[in-house]
Design a protein around this motif. Structure first.
Motif, PDB file in Angstrom:
ATOM      1  N   ASP A 159       0.963  -1.200  -0.166  1.00 45.12           N
ATOM      2  CA  ASP A 159       0.027  -0.150  -0.133  1.00 45.12           C
ATOM      3  C   ASP A 159       0.793   1.330  -0.074  1.00 45.12           C
ATOM      4  N   MET A 160       2.030   1.056   0.074  1.00 43.18           N
ATOM      5  CA  MET A 160       3.024   2.354   0.095  1.00 43.18           C
ATOM      6  C   MET A 160       3.888   2.073  -1.087  1.00 43.18           C
ATOM      7  N   ALA A 161       3.630   1.589  -1.978  1.00 44.44           N
ATOM      8  CA  ALA A 161       4.113   1.315  -3.345  1.00 44.44           C
ATOM      9  C   ALA A 161       4.016   2.600  -4.217  1.00 44.44           C
ATOM     10  N   ASP A 162       5.112   2.982  -5.030  1.00 44.97           N
ATOM     11  CA  ASP A 162       5.121   3.904  -6.203  1.00 44.97           C
ATOM     12  C   ASP A 162       4.416   3.265  -7.323  1.00 44.97           C
ATOM     13  N   GLY A 218       3.930 -20.370  -1.694  1.00 51.06           N
ATOM     14  CA  GLY A 218       5.170 -20.154  -2.330  1.00 51.06           C
ATOM     15  C   GLY A 218       5.985 -21.441  -2.394  1.00 51.06           C
ATOM     16  N   SER A 219       7.365 -21.372  -3.155  1.00 51.83           N
ATOM     17  CA  SER A 219       7.958 -22.535  -3.046  1.00 51.83           C
ATOM     18  C   SER A 219       9.478 -22.144  -2.889  1.00 51.83           C
ATOM     19  N   ASP A 220       9.461 -21.102  -2.052  1.00 56.95           N
ATOM     20  CA  ASP A 220      10.809 -20.835  -1.333  1.00 56.95           C
ATOM     21  C   ASP A 220      11.890 -20.247  -2.436  1.00 56.95           C
ATOM     22  N   HIS A 221      11.436 -19.816  -3.670  1.00 54.31           N
ATOM     23  CA  HIS A 221      12.189 -19.509  -4.700  1.00 54.31           C
ATOM     24  C   HIS A 221      12.611 -17.935  -4.625  1.00 54.31           C
ATOM     25  N   THR A 222      11.443 -17.166  -5.147  1.00 50.99           N
ATOM     26  CA  THR A 222      12.001 -15.856  -5.169  1.00 50.99           C
ATOM     27  C   THR A 222      10.797 -15.057  -4.822  1.00 50.99           C
ATOM     28  N   ASP A 223      10.804 -14.164  -4.156  1.00 44.56           N
ATOM     29  CA  ASP A 223       9.471 -13.157  -3.882  1.00 44.56           C
ATOM     30  C   ASP A 223      10.187 -11.697  -3.656  1.00 44.56           C
ATOM     31  N   VAL A 224       9.085 -10.749  -3.944  1.00 48.60           N
ATOM     32  CA  VAL A 224       9.625  -9.509  -4.169  1.00 48.60           C
ATOM     33  C   VAL A 224       8.355  -8.574  -3.754  1.00 48.60           C
ATOM     34  N   ILE A 225       8.823  -7.313  -2.947  1.00 46.66           N
ATOM     35  CA  ILE A 225       7.969  -6.278  -2.562  1.00 46.66           C
ATOM     36  C   ILE A 225       8.302  -5.394  -3.383  1.00 46.66           C
ATOM     37  N   ILE A 226       7.136  -4.487  -3.657  1.00 49.23           N
ATOM     38  CA  ILE A 226       7.294  -2.901  -4.151  1.00 49.23           C
ATOM     39  C   ILE A 226       6.644  -2.225  -3.094  1.00 49.23           C
ATOM     40  N   THR A 227       7.525  -1.228  -2.692  1.00 47.89           N
ATOM     41  CA  THR A 227       7.243  -0.389  -1.642  1.00 47.89           C
ATOM     42  C   THR A 227       8.176   0.737  -1.384  1.00 47.89           C
ATOM     43  N   GLU A 228       7.677   1.813  -0.832  1.00 46.58           N
ATOM     44  CA  GLU A 228       8.525   2.998  -0.578  1.00 46.58           C
ATOM     45  C   GLU A 228       8.820   2.997   0.928  1.00 46.58           C
ATOM     46  N   SER A 229       8.322   2.178   1.809  1.00 41.33           N
ATOM     47  CA  SER A 229       8.213   2.113   3.066  1.00 41.33           C
ATOM     48  C   SER A 229       9.571   1.237   3.620  1.00 41.33           C
ATOM     49  N   LEU A 230      10.439   1.740   4.239  1.00 42.70           N
ATOM     50  CA  LEU A 230      11.499   1.206   4.743  1.00 42.70           C
ATOM     51  C   LEU A 230      11.356   0.077   5.780  1.00 42.70           C
ATOM     52  N   SER A 231      10.381   0.401   6.529  1.00 45.85           N
ATOM     53  CA  SER A 231      10.049  -0.406   7.630  1.00 45.85           C
ATOM     54  C   SER A 231       9.239  -1.729   7.107  1.00 45.85           C
ATOM     55  N   HIS A 232       8.526  -1.658   5.893  1.00 46.90           N
ATOM     56  CA  HIS A 232       7.744  -2.660   5.453  1.00 46.90           C
ATOM     57  C   HIS A 232       8.811  -3.522   4.433  1.00 46.90           C
ATOM     58  N   ALA A 233       9.639  -2.861   3.690  1.00 46.21           N
ATOM     59  CA  ALA A 233      10.699  -3.400   3.169  1.00 46.21           C
ATOM     60  C   ALA A 233      11.466  -4.282   4.126  1.00 46.21           C
ATOM     61  N   GLN A 234      11.820  -3.865   5.217  1.00 47.36           N
ATOM     62  CA  GLN A 234      12.745  -4.775   6.319  1.00 47.36           C
ATOM     63  C   GLN A 234      11.951  -5.857   6.757  1.00 47.36           C
ATOM     64  N   ARG A 235      10.692  -5.659   6.903  1.00 44.62           N
ATOM     65  CA  ARG A 235       9.550  -6.859   7.443  1.00 44.62           C
ATOM     66  C   ARG A 235       9.962  -7.853   6.343  1.00 44.62           C
ATOM     67  N   PHE A 236       9.649  -7.522   5.170  1.00 45.60           N
ATOM     68  CA  PHE A 236       9.433  -8.501   4.078  1.00 45.60           C
ATOM     69  C   PHE A 236      10.761  -9.260   3.992  1.00 45.60           C
TER      70      PHE A 236
END
Length: 427
Positions: A245-248, A347-365
């Motif tokens: 929800d904080m994505a560009d 998921g299959s534990d391969h590769t997962d991505v977050i699109i966000t401008e929130s540092l805290s959300h990025a760090q949690r992901f």
């Protein structure tokens, strides 16, 4: 296929035992070869591949024609194809491997113990690596280069659908090995298409130290079940992109479209798009139009269908499917917690991505998503040994032991303890 390739189908067990014995002898030789000679061989193989471009394409066309005749789908044909760009990329990958530091023999963590001895660890080759793969003939060059540089002998068993391509690449590999004075048995490409060869290979614990399967889920499950040799594996690539929800929005659209459409038939292609409810009404109409323009079929949850009513409804199966095709599952989730929960479940534990401008959300992901590659504001298509600076990769492991993520040179070695003393005795 050559006369030799046809003859080995008469007695596959005997043939494979011969391959194993030769590989074990070659492993002892290559483990002692200095970096300069290995690099010279890699560069010679790259040059041989470039010089054989027309020959490689001719042999590859035989495989493509057979694939079309046998009804291979578009994704598999794409994996099978060798064009000028992919042949050049094979050569470039080998040269990149030659430029990388040789991990073999490096010593780390040396320290003195109270007894006076020094204890540390030395990186050493695994020994003989058996690689079983489907469709992609470029794996033959990548695997050969990585195994050789890391001081291992390789037994490569490509799919029957790529037999002509793989044997043509094998000829280039042996030409390069010979020019550097290295034995041809350092890299052996299995010449028979008989599937019994796979069964023999995974049971040769006296000759083979590790098996790396690359291919569909069925192949990898079979190898993992039948192998008497340790396996480095990934089952499949159900990769997610979560638009926070904080994505560009512009960034989200650009990354999501690339993650799905840059190439469909790869394990690091996005298969499920997750979108935060607060931003879904703004970003999904834009993405829906972009995907429609390039012919990607969308399958959405109920909330997605309310925003994009002309797409197909998603079923439970869609959340766990690796399409390897222009099909994308789309789900609206409440928030970051719901996105992480979905990835953890499907998921299959391969590769997962977050699109966000929130540092805290990025760090949690980054911290909470337990995949071999976790990314922020970047396409999942970057999950690749070449893009990670490994030169190439033997595969992408979703295991946690002994290697994880793209498996390059270091992943093809192990560590042994070394002890230095000066007449020390234990009292």
């Amino acid at each position: 296929m050559s006369a030799k390739a046809e003859s080995v189908t008469v007695d596959v067990p005997a043939y494979m035992q011969t391959v194993g014995r030769r590989a074990r002898a070659a492993a002892r030789q290559i483990s002692k070869v200095e970096s300069g000679r290995k690099d010279a061989a890699l560069n010679a193989i790259a040059a041989a591949i470039e010089a054989a471009t027309d020959k490689l394409k001719t042999e590859n066309e035989k495989d493509l024609a057979a694939g079309r005749q046998h009804g291979l789908d578009a994704a598999l044909l794409d994996r099978l194809e060798l064009n000028d760009a992919r042949i050049a990329a094979m050569a470039e990958g080998l040269r990149e491997i030659a430029l990388l530091p040789d991990p073999v023999g490096s010593i780390t963590d040396m320290n003195f113990r109270p007894s006076g001895i020094q204890v540390g660890r030395m990186r050493v080759p695994l020994g003989v690596i058996g690689i079983i793969y489907e469709s992609r003939p470029n794996v033959t060059a990548d695997a050969a280069g990585l195994c050789m540089k890391s001081g291992n002998a390789a037994i490569l068993r490509g799919g029957s659908e790529a037999i002509h391509s793989n044997q043509a690449i094998a000829a280039c590999i042996h030409e390069g090995l010979a020019s550097a004075g290295l034995p041809a048995d350092v890299v052996q490409v299995i010449e028979t298409t008989d599937r019994a060869a796979v069964g023999e290979l995974v049971r040769m614990e006296n000759y083979v130290d590790v098996i790396v399967p690359r291919g569909g889920k069925g192949l990898i499950e079979r190898i993992s079940k039948e192998s008497r040799v340790p396996v480095i594996k990934h089952l499949h690539g159900v990769c997610h992109t979560y638009i926070d929800d904080m994505a560009d929005i512009d960034k989200a659209v650009k990354v999501s479209v690339n993650a799905k459409t840059q190439r469909y038939g790869t394990c690091n292609t996005m298969e499920t798009l997750l979108v935060a409810r607060a931003i879904a009404g703004h970003v999904l109409p834009v993405l829906g139009e972009r995907f429609r323009e390039v012919g990607v079929e969308l399958r959405g949850c109920e909330a997605t269908l309310r925003i994009l009513p002309d797409i197909k409804p998603a079923t439970e199966t869609d959340w766990e499917t690796e399409y390897l095709a222009p099909v994308l599952a789309v789900r609206v989730v409440d928030d970051l917690d719901a996105a992480i929960e979905h990835i953890d479940r499907y998921g299959s534990d391969h590769t997962d991505v977050i699109i966000t401008e929130s540092l805290s959300h990025a760090q949690r992901f980054l911290r909470e998503v337990d995949s071999s590659s976790v990314m922020v504001n970047a396409s999942s298509r970057f999950a690749d040994g070449f893009e990670y600076g490994l030169g190439a990769e033997i595969g992408i492991s979703t295991d946690k032991l002994h290697a994880r993520g793209p498996v390059g040179l270091e992943g093809l070695t192990t560590l042994k303890y070394i002890v230095l003393g000066d007449g020390h005795i234990r009292t």
